[in-house]
Design a protein around this motif. Structure first.
Motif, PDB file in Angstrom:
ATOM      1  N   PRO A  36      66.947 -31.549  -1.795  1.00  9.12           N
ATOM      2  CA  PRO A  36      67.089 -32.541  -0.717  1.00  9.12           C
ATOM      3  C   PRO A  36      65.782 -33.290  -0.420  1.00  9.12           C
ATOM      4  N   PRO A  37      65.892 -34.583  -0.133  1.00  7.26           N
ATOM      5  CA  PRO A  37      64.702 -35.424   0.067  1.00  7.26           C
ATOM      6  C   PRO A  37      63.704 -34.895   1.104  1.00  7.26           C
ATOM      7  N   GLU A  38      64.188 -34.323   2.212  1.00  6.84           N
ATOM      8  CA  GLU A  38      63.249 -33.839   3.236  1.00  6.84           C
ATOM      9  C   GLU A  38      62.435 -32.645   2.730  1.00  6.84           C
ATOM     10  N   ILE A  39      63.015 -31.844   1.841  1.00  7.55           N
ATOM     11  CA  ILE A  39      62.289 -30.703   1.250  1.00  7.55           C
ATOM     12  C   ILE A  39      61.286 -31.228   0.217  1.00  7.55           C
ATOM     13  N   VAL A  40      61.706 -32.210  -0.574  1.00  3.61           N
ATOM     14  CA  VAL A  40      60.808 -32.830  -1.562  1.00  3.61           C
ATOM     15  C   VAL A  40      59.583 -33.397  -0.853  1.00  3.61           C
ATOM     16  N   ARG A  41      59.812 -34.085   0.257  1.00  2.00           N
ATOM     17  CA  ARG A  41      58.720 -34.711   1.011  1.00  2.00           C
ATOM     18  C   ARG A  41      57.746 -33.645   1.525  1.00  2.00           C
ATOM     19  N   LYS A  42      58.268 -32.584   2.130  1.00  3.59           N
ATOM     20  CA  LYS A  42      57.410 -31.525   2.652  1.00  3.59           C
ATOM     21  C   LYS A  42      56.571 -30.904   1.533  1.00  3.59           C
ATOM     22  N   ALA A  43      57.203 -30.603   0.412  1.00  3.52           N
ATOM     23  CA  ALA A  43      56.492 -29.976  -0.708  1.00  3.52           C
ATOM     24  C   ALA A  43      55.420 -30.908  -1.268  1.00  3.52           C
ATOM     25  N   ALA A  44      55.760 -32.177  -1.416  1.00  8.89           N
ATOM     26  CA  ALA A  44      54.809 -33.141  -1.986  1.00  8.89           C
ATOM     27  C   ALA A  44      53.585 -33.315  -1.088  1.00  8.89           C
ATOM     28  N   ILE A  45      53.799 -33.407   0.221  1.00  7.71           N
ATOM     29  CA  ILE A  45      52.673 -33.591   1.146  1.00  7.71           C
ATOM     30  C   ILE A  45      51.803 -32.334   1.173  1.00  7.71           C
TER      31      ILE A  45
END
Length: 140
Positions: A36-45
């Motif tokens: 999910p995009p919100e998990i991708v965002r958290k991991a990337a940051i």
């Protein structure tokens, strides 16, 4: 996703031209497997902040990312000087980055606070003169 995926990256010290490549690669992989995009965002940051810290403060290191059905675990192990005062380092805006790094637009003192903010669990194991290992977990 049934199995774990393990990704490994070497981070070179002072290599600002390649800084962020590992976190970008992980972001792409997570998107590719349908995280999910919100998990991708958290991991990337979280991973980007850690990767930049390794470039600025450490003599390089290794990042191991394990993607499992229930969590993403990122282990960032460096060979840097260690963190003398973790509580102080966790304060937003506190930085030990030298002026030449700040002039490049890095070293604002938000690395560790952002890593904690964007991960569900974070531990720091630091040994002065030996290095620091930061483990971050993001639950799916």
């Amino acid at each position: 996703m049934d199995d774990k995926i393990t990704l490994k990256y070497n981070v070179s010290p002072d290599d600002f031209t390649r800084a962020g490549e590992a976190s970008s690669n992980v972001k792409s992989k997570l998107k590719q497997i349908g995280v999910p995009p919100e998990i991708v965002r958290k991991a990337a940051i979280a991973m980007y902040e850690g990767e930049i810290n390794m470039v600025i403060h450490a003599q390089g290191g290794e990042i191991t990312v394990t993607i499992a059905p229930d969590a993403i675990t990122m282990i960032l192990a460096d060979r840097g000087p260690g963190i003398p005062d973790i509580d102080k380092a966790m304060q937003a805006g506190y930085s030990t980055a030298p002026d030449n790094i700040r002039n490049l637009g890095f070293g604002a003192g938000m690395g560790l606070p952002n890593m904690k903010k964007y991960s569900d669990e974070m531990t720091i194991d630091t040994r002065l003169g030996i290095g620091t290992t930061v483990t971050m977990v993001i639950h799916m």
